[in-house]
Design a protein around this motif. Structure first.
Motif, short mmCIF file in Angstrom:
data_model
loop_
_atom_site.label_atom_id
_atom_site.label_comp_id
_atom_site.label_asym_id
_atom_site.label_seq_id
_atom_site.Cartn_x
_atom_site.Cartn_y
_atom_site.Cartn_z
N SER A 125 -40.60 -16.59 -22.58
CA SER A 125 -39.87 -18.20 -22.88
C SER A 125 -39.44 -18.61 -23.29
O SER A 125 -38.55 -18.36 -24.35
N PHE A 126 -38.16 -19.63 -22.99
CA PHE A 126 -37.30 -20.05 -23.80
C PHE A 126 -37.75 -21.25 -24.16
O PHE A 126 -37.62 -22.03 -23.04
N GLY A 127 -37.11 -22.14 -25.13
CA GLY A 127 -36.70 -23.32 -25.63
C GLY A 127 -35.20 -23.48 -25.85
O GLY A 127 -34.48 -22.80 -26.72
N PHE A 128 -35.71 -25.36 -25.77
CA PHE A 128 -33.64 -26.03 -26.29
C PHE A 128 -33.71 -25.60 -27.88
O PHE A 128 -34.43 -25.51 -28.41
N GLY A 177 -29.44 -13.61 -26.50
CA GLY A 177 -31.37 -13.98 -27.74
C GLY A 177 -31.91 -13.48 -26.29
O GLY A 177 -33.03 -13.28 -27.09
N VAL A 178 -32.00 -13.53 -25.20
CA VAL A 178 -32.67 -13.44 -24.42
C VAL A 178 -33.35 -12.29 -25.02
O VAL A 178 -34.74 -11.52 -24.91
N THR A 199 -33.72 -24.47 -12.94
CA THR A 199 -32.38 -24.46 -12.97
C THR A 199 -31.71 -22.88 -12.40
O THR A 199 -32.03 -21.91 -12.86
N GLN A 200 -30.27 -23.93 -12.89
CA GLN A 200 -29.58 -23.06 -11.79
C GLN A 200 -28.71 -21.95 -13.06
O GLN A 200 -28.99 -20.59 -12.24
N PHE A 201 -28.91 -22.35 -14.33
CA PHE A 201 -28.74 -21.83 -15.34
C PHE A 201 -29.45 -20.49 -15.61
O PHE A 201 -29.75 -19.74 -16.32
N ASN A 202 -30.92 -21.43 -15.91
CA ASN A 202 -32.14 -20.70 -16.35
C ASN A 202 -31.70 -19.19 -15.95
O ASN A 202 -32.32 -17.97 -15.90
N ASP A 203 -32.22 -19.62 -14.54
CA ASP A 203 -32.83 -18.31 -13.58
C ASP A 203 -31.83 -17.07 -13.96
O ASP A 203 -32.54 -16.04 -13.05
N THR A 239 -40.80 -25.16 -30.95
CA THR A 239 -40.58 -24.55 -30.03
C THR A 239 -39.21 -24.60 -29.07
O THR A 239 -39.48 -23.93 -27.77
N ALA A 240 -39.45 -26.32 -28.13
CA ALA A 240 -39.40 -26.65 -27.31
C ALA A 240 -40.08 -26.55 -26.28
O ALA A 240 -41.65 -26.08 -26.69
N CYS A 241 -39.08 -25.89 -25.14
CA CYS A 241 -40.14 -24.94 -24.12
C CYS A 241 -41.00 -23.65 -24.02
O CYS A 241 -41.65 -23.07 -23.36
#
Lengths: 405, 83
Positions: free
Chosen positions: A390-393, A274-275, A303-307, A159-161
């Protein structure tokens, strides 16, 4: 709600050092491990967080080490440490009841530059016969199973990251449903190679702070500009709490909740919806409420968007403002390894009542109003429940809940 | 040891991780616990370094290192220092 799962062994190989002790000390020191990497010379992003002391020829054997790419070398070294830590001797469990579940986000691209070079030049016969078996993502789980003679369910989650966290959650499900009695679960990845750096850079995901690599990964900071590629492996030994008690092995912590969700929204951009769903699902699995959360070990990529998105969810879901940390300031982002290393770190946080600081955070970005642990470790004696995100592409999210033993 | 072709010796130690003390003319690949995948890798290395096709007839699990050395000697330029 199921019986709790005990975390009875930990193995870590990270840019802070090989071994759980070295990694924990590095996390507490909270200094970035990002450095220029000779293998990335000439690329737009020529730095990463590499494992400084892997020395696989010595830790494994030359014969085994040379057969493997780094992600599998690290997985075996971490799995051996975890099994030893859990006293998982050959006689202690039926080998057919031991599962191996390891997350890896990408195919190992470590040697593909040379393979493709041969292909493009028409030299097909020069491509190593080991090209496929040493690079497929599931080979680390397969090699760990061979190394430890584990003959139960054996698989890789991708699940990517989020792969490492997904693996631990999946292993919990295998234990909950009686598919195994013990699971070696975690994640491993090395993206400290040229193709990974060039490709992640083209995606715009990486920090380009090439003048000062050690300041590049700065989770939740106002001046963050992307993540730093890394490598590492984290493996946990999981078993049902009653079994750990019966053999008098004290756990680090309990794994009490796992929640997964998909944003179903965008391939790389995180969605708050989703988070939130993943966190709520994990808390439900643990039989807890958002107000029970004492600490969050964040995905915090820098990253700007994730955080921004992640902080906004925490602020809304946790109005009691629990302390948050991100290990990625110190050890970068090891993709499939990250979620497992962070879960291991969360277990150590519960055991030692100490939250490692987020490296390189000086002032929060606009709209970020979380209680981030910075500078020095924070002692937290009453710490009981930690959430690790944890969140993936692909919008694939995995959240774990750990509870003090 | 002196009867082992240099290319074979180097490939076994540097690419396949075989301890140099176990490299003797009498030893077979089976003795060295090299499996078919490792032999396929060895064949590719030998082929790349010599430019000569290397197949199962030349290197297989039952071959002794002495036999493979003799074959490699025929397709490589002999080294000056060979005894």
């Amino acid at each position: 709600m199921n019986d709790p799962i005990a975390i009875t062994g930990i193995g870590l190989v990270t840019p802070a050092g090989t071994g759980t002790g070295a990694t924990w000390r590095g996390l507490l020191a909270g200094r970035s491990t990002a450095r220029r990497h000779p293998g990335l010379a000439g690329l737009p992003v020529d730095f990463c967080c590499a494992v400084p002391d892997l020395d696989a020829n010595k830790r494994l054997t030359p014969k085994l080490a040379l057969r493997l790419d780094r992600f599998t070398q690290m997985a075996i070294i971490a799995a051996r440490e975890a099994a030893h830590d859990a006293d998982l001797g050959p006689a202690s469990y039926d080998p057919t009841r031991i599962a191996v579940v390891i997350g890896t986000g990408c195919t190992s691209l470590e040697r593909y530059e040379s393979y493709y070079g041969h292909l493009l030049n028409g030299h097909y016969r020069k491509i190593s016969p080991l090209c496929i078996p040493r690079s497929i993502p599931n080979i680390s789980a397969g090699e760990v199973a061979i190394d430890l003679h584990a003959q139960g369910p054996c698989l890789t989650t991708c699940t990517a990251c989020a792969s490492g966290a997904t693996a631990i959650g999946t292993a919990k499900t295998l234990l909950d449903t009686g598919q195994c009695d013990v699971a070696l679960a975690g994640g491993t990845e090395s993206v400290c190679n040229r193709m990974s750096s060039a490709a992640f850079c083209q995606l715009g995901a990486l920090s380009t702070r090439i003048q000062n690599p050690e300041t590049a990964s700065r989770p939740f900071d106002a001046d963050r500009d992307g993540f730093v590629l890394a490598e590492g492996a984290g493996i946990l030994v999981l078993e049902r709490a009653a079994d750990a008690t019966a053999r008098r092995h004290a756990p680090y912590a309990y794994l009490t909740g796992y929640g997964a969700s998909c944003d179903a929204h965008h391939i790389t951009a995180l969605s708050a919806h989703g988070v939130t769903n993943a966190i709520r699902s994990a808390l439900r699995d643990a039989g807890l409420q958002p107000g029970d959360v004492d600490h969050v070990n964040a995905h915090g990529t820098s990253t700007q968007f994730n955080d921004q998105t992640e902080a906004s969810v925490f602020q809304k879901l946790f109005p009691h403002n629990p302390p948050v940390t991100s290990f990625k300031g110190t050890i970068g982002h090891s993709i499939g390894g990250a979620g497992a290393i962070e879960a291991a770190g969360a277990a150590l946080t519960l055991k030692h009542h100490t939250i490692p600081p987020t490296a390189n955070h000086h002032r929060p970005g606009p709209g970020i109003a979380i209680d981030l642990v910075t500078g020095v470790p924070r002692t937290a004696d009453s710490l009981k429940t930690v959430v690790s995100t944890s969140f993936g592409f692909g919008g694939q999210n995995a959240v774990l809940v750990l509870t003090s033993a | 040891m002196s009867d082992i072709n240099d290319l074979l010796k180097e490939a076994l130690t540097d690419s396949l991780g075989v301890p140099s003390e176990s490299i003797t003319p009498e030893a077979t690949f089976e003795d060295l616990e090299l499996d078919s995948l490792a032999l396929a890798e060895l064949a590719v290395i030998c082929e790349e370094r010599t430019g000569h096709p290397v197949g199962d007839d030349n290197i297989n699990i039952g071959s002794s290192l002495g036999e493979v050395s003799a074959f490699l000697d025929t397709i490589t330029t002999p080294h000056k220092d060979s005894a």
